[in-house]
Design a protein around this motif. Structure first.
Motif, mmCIF file in Angstrom:
data_model
loop_
_atom_site.group_PDB
_atom_site.id
_atom_site.type_symbol
_atom_site.label_atom_id
_atom_site.label_comp_id
_atom_site.label_asym_id
_atom_site.label_seq_id
_atom_site.Cartn_x
_atom_site.Cartn_y
_atom_site.Cartn_z
ATOM 1 N N ILE A 100 -8.274 -2.220 -41.853
ATOM 2 C CA ILE A 100 -8.586 -3.260 -42.927
ATOM 3 C C ILE A 100 -8.009 -4.452 -42.713
ATOM 4 C CG2 ILE A 100 -7.835 -3.572 -45.251
ATOM 5 C CD1 ILE A 100 -7.752 -0.734 -45.625
ATOM 6 N N GLY A 101 -6.686 -4.782 -42.104
ATOM 7 C CA GLY A 101 -6.196 -5.864 -41.819
ATOM 8 C C GLY A 101 -6.873 -6.474 -40.795
ATOM 9 N N LYS A 102 -7.181 -5.926 -39.698
ATOM 10 C CA LYS A 102 -8.079 -6.470 -38.397
ATOM 11 C C LYS A 102 -9.329 -7.135 -39.092
ATOM 12 C CE LYS A 102 -5.771 -3.779 -35.028
ATOM 13 N NZ LYS A 102 -5.926 -2.733 -33.975
ATOM 14 N N HIS A 103 -10.034 -6.384 -40.044
ATOM 15 C CA HIS A 103 -11.143 -6.699 -40.404
ATOM 16 C C HIS A 103 -11.153 -8.176 -41.339
ATOM 17 C CE1 HIS A 103 -14.697 -4.090 -39.908
ATOM 18 N NE2 HIS A 103 -13.810 -3.470 -39.219
ATOM 19 N N THR A 116 -16.531 -10.971 -26.586
ATOM 20 C CA THR A 116 -17.403 -10.004 -26.349
ATOM 21 C C THR A 116 -17.488 -8.785 -27.265
ATOM 22 O OG1 THR A 116 -15.829 -9.096 -24.841
ATOM 23 C CG2 THR A 116 -17.108 -10.942 -23.969
ATOM 24 N N LEU A 117 -18.314 -8.210 -27.222
ATOM 25 C CA LEU A 117 -18.552 -6.711 -27.987
ATOM 26 C C LEU A 117 -17.202 -5.687 -27.477
ATOM 27 C CD1 LEU A 117 -19.697 -5.271 -30.203
ATOM 28 C CD2 LEU A 117 -20.983 -4.279 -28.766
ATOM 29 N N SER A 156 -12.026 -3.229 -28.392
ATOM 30 C CA SER A 156 -10.630 -3.132 -27.813
ATOM 31 C C SER A 156 -9.658 -3.594 -28.674
ATOM 32 C CB SER A 156 -10.629 -3.708 -26.578
ATOM 33 O OG SER A 156 -11.363 -3.233 -25.477
ATOM 34 N N ALA A 157 -9.925 -4.477 -29.721
ATOM 35 C CA ALA A 157 -9.014 -4.944 -30.525
ATOM 36 C C ALA A 157 -8.932 -4.203 -31.787
ATOM 37 C CB ALA A 157 -9.345 -6.471 -30.988
ATOM 38 N N GLY A 158 -9.837 -3.064 -31.906
ATOM 39 C CA GLY A 158 -9.817 -2.176 -33.001
ATOM 40 C C GLY A 158 -10.856 -2.617 -34.300
ATOM 41 N N LEU A 159 -11.739 -3.528 -33.915
ATOM 42 C CA LEU A 159 -12.534 -3.835 -34.865
ATOM 43 C C LEU A 159 -13.775 -2.887 -34.963
ATOM 44 C CD1 LEU A 159 -12.058 -7.519 -34.326
ATOM 45 C CD2 LEU A 159 -11.685 -6.453 -36.485
#
Length: 358
Positions: A225-228, A349-350, A355-358
């Motif tokens: 949620i936070g990452k988004h 990049t996708l 990798s960032a968790g999105l």
């Protein structure tokens, strides 16, 4: 003294033991089977019990309860919740929901409260006591101690005229038809309506406080949620020496190392001032080689690059970058990141987003 019973070989006969185990296992398996009809009827019964709660809930009581929490929390009070057993678990969960919404809240164990934890309670606070019966001994022992601290006490119960409601400043009655348990004992329906009640009130408070997505995300920085809602392109993009850049006059075959070594699957074609001219991908390389053959050795990147690539700014949300990559007419694996002067400052990049968790 009576004689011992005659010796029977069945006591030690392994075949006899095996047969008995097999028979017992078969009987146990048969008796523990749950068929689809039984399960469906249970769900239907639980639905009926929950509907009873919705149809008979006193909204005026619920409104008073919600407004009290809103008023007190807005004034800086902490909303404490307490309960014993299954009601305690529900109380703890509702408290955590409020905390995630930015409302000061906490769970107060009745036992621990009587052994020092009640020191967290002040006269400006609210203490909400969950109890199905309203006769929970631990909560009744806690009440006079909490009153001595000056806290406002609210009981949430499912039995009329109970002892806990009589000694609290406010009571909310949660209508309970019966427990789903065939003996009407196991607290499964009562805890379900407690949870529905508490979480619904929490969302009402969320709306009343005009909580934004950004504020909510700030309380969930490590989760999806936070990452988004927090991560921007500038937080996840590659930059500086990580960028696969080249000039439009560079020969394609001379840029193969740059194309493959940066892990982006592309080249960012720029001028002397880092303005973006276009992009050249490993897919473009394959298509050019197939179409041109040996002539590829004489071609420049600028001759074969895409001069109208999708781009994005550094302040855009990272999740928007992912959506832009997946947009029609065909998905792409990267986006050049440019500033207001069309200068390349990064690439997203996708693979980096995933990798960032999105």
């Amino acid at each position: 003294m009576g004689s011992l019973p005659p010796f029977s070989s069945d006591f030690i006969n392994p075949h006899s033991l095996s047969n008995r185990k097999t028979t017992t296992a078969t009987q146990s398996s048969s008796s523990s089977c749950v068929d689809e009809t039984t399960l469906l009827n249970l769900f239907k019964s639980q639905q009926s019990h929950l509907n009873f709660f919705f149809q008979h809930l006193d909204l005026s009581q619920t409104l008073s309860f919600t407004r009290t929490l809103l008023l007190q929390s807005s004034a800086g009070a902490t909303v404490f919740f307490s309960g014993v057993g299954k009601s305690g678990f529900v109380a703890h969960k509702i408290s955590q929901t409020l905390v995630s919404l930015g409302i000061r809240s906490g769970f107060l164990s009745p036992l621990d409260a009587l052994h020092g934890d009640i020191g967290a309670l002040s006269k400006s606070d609210v203490l909400v006591l969950f109890s199905k019966s309203g006769t929970t001994e631990e909560l009744l022992r806690l009440v006079p101690c909490a009153k001595a601290k000056g806290a406002f006490l609210i009981s949430v119960t499912s039995v009329d005229g109970n002892a806990l409601a009589a000694v609290c400043d406010m009571n909310v009655y949660l209508p309970l038809e019966r427990e789903l348990c065939p003996f009407d004992l196991a607290p499964v329906t009562s805890t379900a309506i407690q949870m529905v009640f508490g979480d619904t009130v929490a969302i009402a408070l969320m709306g009343a406080k005009n909580l934004t997505k950004e504020q909510y995300a700030a309380n969930h920085p490590a989760g999806r949620i936070g990452k988004h809602l927090i991560f921007k392109v500038k937080d996840v993009m590659k930059k500086e020496d990580e960028l696969p850049v080249c000039k439009e006059g560079d020969m394609i075959m001379e840029q193969l190392v740059e194309l493959t070594s940066k892990g982006c699957g592309c080249l960012l074609v720029i001028d002397d001032d880092h303005h973006l001219i276009g992009t050249f991908t490993d897919g473009d390389l394959r298509r050019t080689l197939k179409a041109s053959g040996e002539a590829i050795f004489k071609l420049t990147v600028g001759e074969m690059c895409n001069r109208n690539p999708r781009t994005i700014g550094p302040e855009a949300m990272a999740v928007d970058a992912m959506q832009k990559m997946e947009a029609p007419p065909s998905p792409v694996q990267f986006l050049p990141v440019i500033n207001g002067q069309n200068q390349v400052i990064g690439i997203v990049t996708l693979h980096g987003l995933v990798s960032a968790g999105l």
